[in-house]
Write an enzyme that holds these catalytic residues in place. Structure first.
Site, mmCIF file in Angstrom:
data_model
loop_
_atom_site.group_PDB
_atom_site.id
_atom_site.type_symbol
_atom_site.label_atom_id
_atom_site.label_comp_id
_atom_site.label_asym_id
_atom_site.label_seq_id
_atom_site.Cartn_x
_atom_site.Cartn_y
_atom_site.Cartn_z
ATOM 1 N N LEU A 253 0.853 -1.192 0.000
ATOM 2 C CA LEU A 253 0.000 0.000 0.000
ATOM 3 C C LEU A 253 0.887 1.240 0.000
ATOM 4 O O LEU A 253 1.823 1.337 0.798
ATOM 5 C CB LEU A 253 -0.893 0.024 1.253
ATOM 6 C CG LEU A 253 -1.914 -1.102 1.433
ATOM 7 C CD1 LEU A 253 -2.521 -1.036 2.829
ATOM 8 C CD2 LEU A 253 -3.006 -1.012 0.372
ATOM 9 N N HIS A 254 0.583 2.176 -0.886
ATOM 10 C CA HIS A 254 1.334 3.438 -0.856
ATOM 11 C C HIS A 254 0.544 4.625 -1.398
ATOM 12 O O HIS A 254 0.940 5.767 -1.219
ATOM 13 C CB HIS A 254 2.639 3.314 -1.658
ATOM 14 C CG HIS A 254 2.432 3.279 -3.145
ATOM 15 N ND1 HIS A 254 2.016 2.149 -3.805
ATOM 16 C CD2 HIS A 254 2.565 4.246 -4.095
ATOM 17 C CE1 HIS A 254 1.916 2.412 -5.107
ATOM 18 N NE2 HIS A 254 2.230 3.680 -5.308
ATOM 19 N N ARG A 255 -0.604 4.383 -2.035
ATOM 20 C CA ARG A 255 -1.338 5.497 -2.644
ATOM 21 C C ARG A 255 -2.023 6.346 -1.579
ATOM 22 O O ARG A 255 -2.529 5.833 -0.585
ATOM 23 C CB ARG A 255 -2.357 4.966 -3.657
ATOM 24 C CG ARG A 255 -1.688 4.315 -4.846
ATOM 25 C CD ARG A 255 -2.598 4.155 -6.025
ATOM 26 N NE ARG A 255 -1.876 3.496 -7.107
ATOM 27 C CZ ARG A 255 -1.110 4.121 -7.995
ATOM 28 N NH1 ARG A 255 -0.991 5.435 -7.940
ATOM 29 N NH2 ARG A 255 -0.467 3.455 -8.925
#
Length: 361
Positions: free
Chosen positions: A208-210
């Protein structure tokens, strides 16, 4: 022919590696072609940058602009200022950019203003989500590109709708898949494989990074806690992005199944993907790799710029709610993986096609 190749962030490194190999192959055949590699420094964490150069045998960059982080505007401006100086000192025939990060757009603008032709690899993909910085980067880059190389027929069609000359649009396949095929026999288990008692098919990969998933601490924690309960007895390996780690800070999480690890190098990460039970991610690129490897992928986004991974691949678009993920993941557990195929021309030869076409111009 002199080509300046731009790399700035993790996905770029994976995409430029086979392109450089294709150039080197043509050089060995006596073709008049050379390249200069410029690393903008957009990703400067060793695990997100240097490791990929080492593992994928990418030559040491001719220049590192060392722009590092900042706001969207700050980073883009810093890249443009630094790359303009570099291009003045090192003129070339073509500037080749890949993907959709800030480095891609910034260097394309600089090149075009200096009357240097722009080559965009992975052109034409669109999510339709203008809240994504990457979507703006794609649109701006494609508006000033000279030679477009696409991963799918739908990407080519997007460009034709925008009025791009068909003679400049080339459907060649996917360079990320070139890298995957070139390194499948080199992938290896990470150091924690035995410590966590990992086995093929007994764990899930999470990335996850958005901003839509990680920028708000409470919703991020809710998502992690929901995934932790949803997977029951499966381990979840979470290579935590520095951005996500900073948002969580010192929060004390009560998680049974999610195991936090450092960002992984390419060879270790592809080993983890290939041997996983499933992948939960908000990355676009990972859904391409899972499609080729036949691994179920659940993408935590409301849109995708890679529709082929859903239409014929192994990817499922989930949205950003844990409720949707539980429902769709549950349906997968009940019914199993649907029939999936590998998209057209994702055969490991896209980079060779690109260089052949450029040499013919």
């Amino acid at each position: 022919m002199k080509i300046t190749i731009i790399a700035g962030a993790r996905p770029n490194f994976i995409k430029i590696a086979p392109i450089i190999k294709a150039v080197q192959k043509k050089q060995s055949e006596g073709k008049s072609i050379s390249f200069r590699l410029v690393h903008t420094g957009q990703h400067y964490d060793k695990n997100l940058s240097d490791t990929f150069f080492e593992e994928l045998n990418i030559p040491h960059p001719n220049a590192n602009l060392e722009v590092k982080s900042g706001s969207q505007a700050e980073q883009t401006a810093a890249i443009m200022i630094a790359f303009e100086k570099d291009l003045v000192q090192n003129p070339c025939d073509l500037v080749l950019v890949v993907g959709d990060v800030n480095s891609t757009m910034a260097c394309a603008i600089v090149a075009k203003k200096m009357n240097t032709k722009v080559v965009h690899v992975e052109a034409g993909i669109r999510s339709g989500d203008m809240t994504m910085p990457e979507e703006i980067n794609r649109i701006v880059t494609d508006s000033i590109t000279d030679y477009f190389f696409t991963t799918s027929t739908s990407a080519s069609e997007n460009l034709l709708k925008y009025g791009v000359e068909s003679s400049n649009v080339h459907f060649v396949g996917n360079v990320m898949i070139d890298t995957l095929y070139q390194n499948l026999d080199r992938i290896s288990a990470p150091s924690f494989w035995n410590n966590f008692n990992l086995e093929t098919g007994n764990y899930i990969i999470l990335t996850l990074h958005r901003p839509s998933n990680v920028d708000e601490e409470k919703s991020l924690i809710d998502l992690l806690e929901g995934i932790d309960k949803m997977v029951e007895n499966k381990k979840v390996i979470f290579p935590i992005h520095p951005r996500t780690k900073a948002i969580l800070g010192e929060t004390n999480l009560n998680l049974k199944n999610i195991l936090f690890v450092e960002p992984q190098g390419y060879l270790n990460f592809m080993f983890l993907i290939k041997n996983s039970f499933a992948v939960i991610t908000d990355s676009g690129g990972i859904s391409e790799e899972t499609t080729v490897l036949g691994i179920p992928c659940f993408t935590m986004r409301t849109t995708t710029e890679r529709p082929e991974t859903i239409e014929i691949g192994t990817n499922t678009l989930v949205g950003t709610s844990i409720e949707n993920l539980k429902e769709l993941f549950g349906a997968f557990l009940k019914s199993g993986l649907r029939k999936a195929e590998i998209p057209e021309l994702w055969d490991g030869k896209a980079s060779e096609r690109i260089i052949d076409i450029l040499l013919s111009k």
